[in-house]
Motif scaffolding. Structure first.
Motif, PDB file in Angstrom:
ATOM      1  N   LYS A  52       1.037  -1.267  -0.173  1.00 28.12           N
ATOM      2  CA  LYS A  52       0.004  -0.014  -0.033  1.00 28.12           C
ATOM      3  C   LYS A  52       0.941   1.271   0.165  1.00 28.12           C
ATOM      4  CE  LYS A  52      -3.862   2.193   2.314  1.00 28.12           C
ATOM      5  NZ  LYS A  52      -4.515   2.210   3.712  1.00 28.12           N
ATOM      6  N   PRO A  53       0.625   1.958  -0.930  1.00 19.73           N
ATOM      7  CA  PRO A  53       1.601   3.348  -0.850  1.00 19.73           C
ATOM      8  C   PRO A  53       1.336   4.207   0.005  1.00 19.73           C
ATOM      9  CG  PRO A  53      -0.086   3.460  -2.688  1.00 19.73           C
ATOM     10  CD  PRO A  53      -0.306   2.125  -1.906  1.00 19.73           C
ATOM     11  N   LYS A  54       2.233   4.907   0.733  1.00 19.46           N
ATOM     12  CA  LYS A  54       2.250   5.818   1.781  1.00 19.46           C
ATOM     13  C   LYS A  54       1.874   7.101   1.286  1.00 19.46           C
ATOM     14  CE  LYS A  54       5.540   3.174   4.837  1.00 19.46           C
ATOM     15  NZ  LYS A  54       6.910   3.026   5.615  1.00 19.46           N
ATOM     16  N   ALA A  55       1.465   7.716   2.079  1.00 21.21           N
ATOM     17  CA  ALA A  55       0.976   9.388   1.856  1.00 21.21           C
ATOM     18  C   ALA A  55       2.079   9.974   1.822  1.00 21.21           C
ATOM     19  CB  ALA A  55      -0.009   9.827   2.635  1.00 21.21           C
ATOM     20  N   LEU A  56       2.123  11.114   1.160  1.00 19.56           N
ATOM     21  CA  LEU A  56       3.392  12.301   0.906  1.00 19.56           C
ATOM     22  C   LEU A  56       3.772  12.597   2.251  1.00 19.56           C
ATOM     23  CD1 LEU A  56       5.169  13.616  -0.982  1.00 19.56           C
ATOM     24  CD2 LEU A  56       3.395  15.620  -0.926  1.00 19.56           C
ATOM     25  N   PHE A  57       3.068  13.064   3.397  1.00 20.45           N
ATOM     26  CA  PHE A  57       3.371  13.403   4.642  1.00 20.45           C
ATOM     27  C   PHE A  57       3.197  12.348   5.689  1.00 20.45           C
ATOM     28  CE2 PHE A  57       2.387  17.348   2.202  1.00 20.45           C
ATOM     29  CZ  PHE A  57       3.796  17.661   1.972  1.00 20.45           C
ATOM     30  N   GLY A  58       3.236  11.198   5.355  1.00 22.10           N
ATOM     31  CA  GLY A  58       3.129  10.034   6.494  1.00 22.10           C
ATOM     32  C   GLY A  58       1.758   9.614   6.601  1.00 22.10           C
ATOM     33  N   GLY A  59       0.820  10.519   5.934  1.00 23.60           N
ATOM     34  CA  GLY A  59      -0.374  10.214   6.261  1.00 23.60           C
ATOM     35  C   GLY A  59      -1.266  10.511   7.260  1.00 23.60           C
ATOM     36  N   ALA A  60      -2.613  10.615   7.268  1.00 28.88           N
ATOM     37  CA  ALA A  60      -3.488  11.031   8.405  1.00 28.88           C
ATOM     38  C   ALA A  60      -3.551   9.678   9.222  1.00 28.88           C
ATOM     39  CB  ALA A  60      -4.862  11.427   7.951  1.00 28.88           C
ATOM     40  N   LYS A  61      -3.989   9.750  10.390  1.00 28.77           N
ATOM     41  CA  LYS A  61      -4.155   8.675  11.289  1.00 28.77           C
ATOM     42  C   LYS A  61      -5.416   7.829  10.732  1.00 28.77           C
ATOM     43  CE  LYS A  61      -2.451   8.926  15.872  1.00 28.77           C
ATOM     44  NZ  LYS A  61      -2.709   9.020  17.252  1.00 28.77           N
ATOM     45  N   LYS A  62      -5.351   6.707  10.730  1.00 32.27           N
ATOM     46  CA  LYS A  62      -6.323   5.832  10.515  1.00 32.27           C
ATOM     47  C   LYS A  62      -7.537   6.122  11.303  1.00 32.27           C
ATOM     48  CE  LYS A  62      -6.251   1.269  10.717  1.00 32.27           C
ATOM     49  NZ  LYS A  62      -5.847  -0.266  10.348  1.00 32.27           N
ATOM     50  N   GLY A  63      -8.816   6.323  10.825  1.00 33.41           N
ATOM     51  CA  GLY A  63      -9.945   6.487  11.654  1.00 33.41           C
ATOM     52  C   GLY A  63      -9.948   5.552  13.087  1.00 33.41           C
ATOM     53  N   THR A  64     -10.431   6.125  14.150  1.00 32.74           N
ATOM     54  CA  THR A  64     -10.600   5.315  15.243  1.00 32.74           C
ATOM     55  C   THR A  64     -11.945   4.683  15.285  1.00 32.74           C
ATOM     56  OG1 THR A  64     -11.178   7.449  16.536  1.00 32.74           O
ATOM     57  CG2 THR A  64      -8.513   6.671  16.644  1.00 32.74           C
ATOM     58  N   ILE A  65     -12.008   3.528  15.841  1.00 30.48           N
ATOM     59  CA  ILE A  65     -13.568   2.784  15.922  1.00 30.48           C
ATOM     60  C   ILE A  65     -14.025   3.260  17.503  1.00 30.48           C
ATOM     61  CG2 ILE A  65     -14.456   0.478  16.114  1.00 30.48           C
ATOM     62  CD1 ILE A  65     -12.408  -0.458  14.135  1.00 30.48           C
ATOM     63  N   THR A  66     -15.184   3.830  17.467  1.00 27.46           N
ATOM     64  CA  THR A  66     -15.891   4.044  18.608  1.00 27.46           C
ATOM     65  C   THR A  66     -16.943   3.015  18.759  1.00 27.46           C
ATOM     66  OG1 THR A  66     -17.444   5.379  17.479  1.00 27.46           O
ATOM     67  CG2 THR A  66     -15.704   6.503  17.739  1.00 27.46           C
ATOM     68  N   PRO A  67     -17.488   3.152  20.165  1.00 28.21           N
ATOM     69  CA  PRO A  67     -18.596   2.318  20.683  1.00 28.21           C
ATOM     70  C   PRO A  67     -19.759   2.293  19.710  1.00 28.21           C
ATOM     71  CG  PRO A  67     -17.313   3.012  22.623  1.00 28.21           C
ATOM     72  CD  PRO A  67     -16.790   3.686  21.275  1.00 28.21           C
ATOM     73  N   LYS A  68     -19.951   3.656  19.324  1.00 27.07           N
ATOM     74  CA  LYS A  68     -21.171   3.894  18.459  1.00 27.07           C
ATOM     75  C   LYS A  68     -21.029   3.223  17.191  1.00 27.07           C
ATOM     76  CE  LYS A  68     -22.482   8.487  20.085  1.00 27.07           C
ATOM     77  NZ  LYS A  68     -22.508  10.134  19.837  1.00 27.07           N
ATOM     78  N   ASP A  69     -19.811   3.095  16.486  1.00 26.91           N
ATOM     79  CA  ASP A  69     -19.465   2.468  15.330  1.00 26.91           C
ATOM     80  C   ASP A  69     -19.986   0.756  15.380  1.00 26.91           C
ATOM     81  OD1 ASP A  69     -18.685   4.631  13.793  1.00 26.91           O
ATOM     82  OD2 ASP A  69     -16.550   4.150  14.445  1.00 26.91           O
ATOM     83  N   ILE A  70     -19.429   0.337  16.834  1.00 26.67           N
ATOM     84  CA  ILE A  70     -19.851  -1.140  16.890  1.00 26.67           C
ATOM     85  C   ILE A  70     -21.465  -1.263  17.211  1.00 26.67           C
ATOM     86  CG2 ILE A  70     -19.472  -2.970  18.527  1.00 26.67           C
ATOM     87  CD1 ILE A  70     -17.091  -2.106  16.990  1.00 26.67           C
ATOM     88  N   ALA A  71     -22.071  -0.402  17.835  1.00 22.62           N
ATOM     89  CA  ALA A  71     -23.566  -0.371  17.859  1.00 22.62           C
ATOM     90  C   ALA A  71     -24.000  -0.297  16.564  1.00 22.62           C
ATOM     91  CB  ALA A  71     -23.941   0.792  18.724  1.00 22.62           C
ATOM     92  N   LEU A  72     -23.916   0.660  15.726  1.00 22.44           N
ATOM     93  CA  LEU A  72     -24.428   0.601  14.291  1.00 22.44           C
ATOM     94  C   LEU A  72     -24.007  -0.605  13.569  1.00 22.44           C
ATOM     95  CD1 LEU A  72     -25.511   2.345  12.084  1.00 22.44           C
ATOM     96  CD2 LEU A  72     -23.517   3.190  11.330  1.00 22.44           C
ATOM     97  N   PHE A  73     -22.770  -1.294  13.757  1.00 25.09           N
ATOM     98  CA  PHE A  73     -22.508  -2.435  12.876  1.00 25.09           C
ATOM     99  C   PHE A  73     -23.409  -3.594  13.460  1.00 25.09           C
ATOM    100  CE2 PHE A  73     -20.199  -6.607  13.810  1.00 25.09           C
ATOM    101  CZ  PHE A  73     -20.028  -6.893  12.540  1.00 25.09           C
ATOM    102  N   SER A  74     -23.688  -3.633  14.606  1.00 25.21           N
ATOM    103  CA  SER A  74     -24.545  -4.600  15.306  1.00 25.21           C
ATOM    104  C   SER A  74     -26.081  -4.456  14.680  1.00 25.21           C
ATOM    105  CB  SER A  74     -24.665  -4.777  17.034  1.00 25.21           C
ATOM    106  OG  SER A  74     -23.258  -4.477  17.347  1.00 25.21           O
ATOM    107  N   ARG A  75     -26.399  -3.250  14.735  1.00 27.00           N
ATOM    108  CA  ARG A  75     -27.856  -3.152  14.290  1.00 27.00           C
ATOM    109  C   ARG A  75     -27.789  -3.296  12.759  1.00 27.00           C
ATOM    110  NH1 ARG A  75     -31.983  -2.923  16.914  1.00 27.00           N
ATOM    111  NH2 ARG A  75     -31.333  -1.530  18.194  1.00 27.00           N
ATOM    112  N   GLN A  76     -26.903  -3.004  12.084  1.00 24.73           N
ATOM    113  CA  GLN A  76     -27.057  -3.379  10.528  1.00 24.73           C
ATOM    114  C   GLN A  76     -26.838  -4.759  10.145  1.00 24.73           C
ATOM    115  OE1 GLN A  76     -23.671  -0.990   9.562  1.00 24.73           O
ATOM    116  NE2 GLN A  76     -24.965   0.397   8.388  1.00 24.73           N
TER     117      GLN A  76
END
Length: 407
Positions: A52-76
């Protein structure tokens, strides 16, 4: 001579699965050959695999996973499976449609594990930071009983209600802290930049200053001379408390005990803890998890060490044959109404529904208490700001008023 161990890197791959469908994703590995070997093991014929190519300035941080994401995943997942969509296809649809890149990667990793022959629960257990013991245990129970979509719906409801309550409490706590910080900053600006302007004018009067004005002037001089020490000290205290909370169990235990006894706030935290206890135990009991086993998970979900220790003692007492309502009463941490409702539930064989009603009641109690606290704090905070800023303004104009009286 020691050989250097190769570090893992992220590779992008494309291929076809057993059904001939095109699939793609990301995988961490030491080299391309290992990526292709792992894909073949999972029943995927690799077509492409590259770093996977790296971003020019090291790239932004990969998004963090929140409890709301897990709740939405469960509902879906619950919705998809209730609609008859197969498990693996559900992962595909939800993963590709998710806005959070980290969540996409997580779902695709779970999908790959399930396609490789693991159960859904086993795949989730590989990600303990996102899926705790409660989640994994409920999914395991759902898979064994053949009611996975029903259990996922219960998990989603549990997560949504728990996160909503947490969010409301955090919001109520954040508001006064934010106002106090703003008041401190405003006071510091007035003392460092505004008061000295008045002080130079007072020096020309050649008269004694009122006691309040003298106090503010001396305070201003202290701030000007030691602002770096005051700012550093405040930052140091904040950092020390943060580190102590992160590293010291004893400090966390002390905070938990103080929180329960704190005026006004203690009552809200107690109600929130009881609601969490009842909601978690109700969800697990409804899934068919044995009571003693469920108490282990519930103790970890309590969120307060005082209740965690009490629940573990209750578990031990239950394992020797005592009823749940009896051990709850002996702990002296649960109101009489809660123990009575649990007793009725045990007699009627409906503990899960009774605990769900207890949870509903206390969640509403927390909502009402937080709303009431917020309504009470707003005028108090305005009064606090008025006293601080108004006191400084009066102190500065007091000598001018006195001169006006003399003239």
């Amino acid at each position: 001579m020691a050989t250097k161990t190769a570090t893992k890197e992220t590779y992008i791959w494309e291929g076809t699965n057993r059904r001939g469908d095109k699939v793609k994703g990301e995988m961490e590995s030491k080299n391309v050959a290992l990526v292709k070997a792992e894909l073949r093991r999972q029943g995927i014929v690799p077509k492409k695999a590259k770093k996977k190519p790296k971003a020019l300035f090291g790239g932004a941080k990969k998004g963090t996973i929140t409890p709301k994401d897990i709740a939405l995943f469960s509902r879906q997942m619950s919705t998809m499976m209730s609609s008859g969509v197969p498990l693996v296809q559900s992962f595909d649809i939800i993963g590709k449609g998710h806005d959070n890149p980290a969540m996409q990667t997580l779902i695709m990793a779970i999908k790959a594990d399930v396609e490789g022959g693991n159960t859904f629960a086993d795949a989730l257990a590989k990600h303990p930071l996102e899926f705790d013991d409660l989640y994994v245990n409920l999914v395991t129970a759902g898979e064994h009983a053949g009611i996975l979509e029903t259990l996922l719906d219960k998990i989603a409801t549990y997560k949504e209600k728990t996160e909503a309550m947490k969010s409301k409490i955090k919001k109520a706590m954040f508001y006064p802290v934010a106002v106090v910080v703003v008041a401190f900053i405003i006071t510091a600006i007035l003392l460092i930049f505004v008061v000295p302007q008045f002080q130079s004018m007072f020096d020309q009067f050649g008269a004694d200053l009122p006691a309040l004005t003298m106090f503010v002037v001396k305070l201003s001089e202290a701030f000007q001379a030691w602002w770096w020490a005051i700012a550093g000290g405040a930052g140091g205290v904040f950092f020390a408390l943060k580190e102590a909370k992160k590293r010291s169990k004893k400090f966390n235990h002390l905070l938990d005990r103080i929180a329960l006894k704190a005026p006004i706030v203690g009552s809200i935290i107690t109600k929130a803890t009881i609601a969490r206890f009842a909601r978690t135990l109700s969800t697990m009991f409804a899934a068919g998890v044995p009571l003693v086993e469920a108490m282990n998970t519930v103790s970890g979900a309590a969120g307060n060490i005082v209740y965690t220790k009490a629940i573990l003692r209750m578990r031990d007492d239950i394992s020797t044959g005592n009823q749940l309502n009896v051990v709850m009463k002996q702990s002296e941490l649960f109101p009489n109404m809660v123990t009575q409702m649990v007793a009725i539930g045990e007699e009627a064989g409906s503990i899960d529904s009774m605990l769900a009603k207890v949870a509903d009641f206390y969640e509403q109690e927390v909502d009402d208490a937080v709303d009431g606290l917020t309504s009470l704090l707003e005028p108090l905070i305005m009064a606090f700001l008025g006293v601080i800023v108004g006191g400084l303004v009066i102190a500065m104009y007091l000598p001018i008023f006195k001169m006006g009286e003399v003239v």
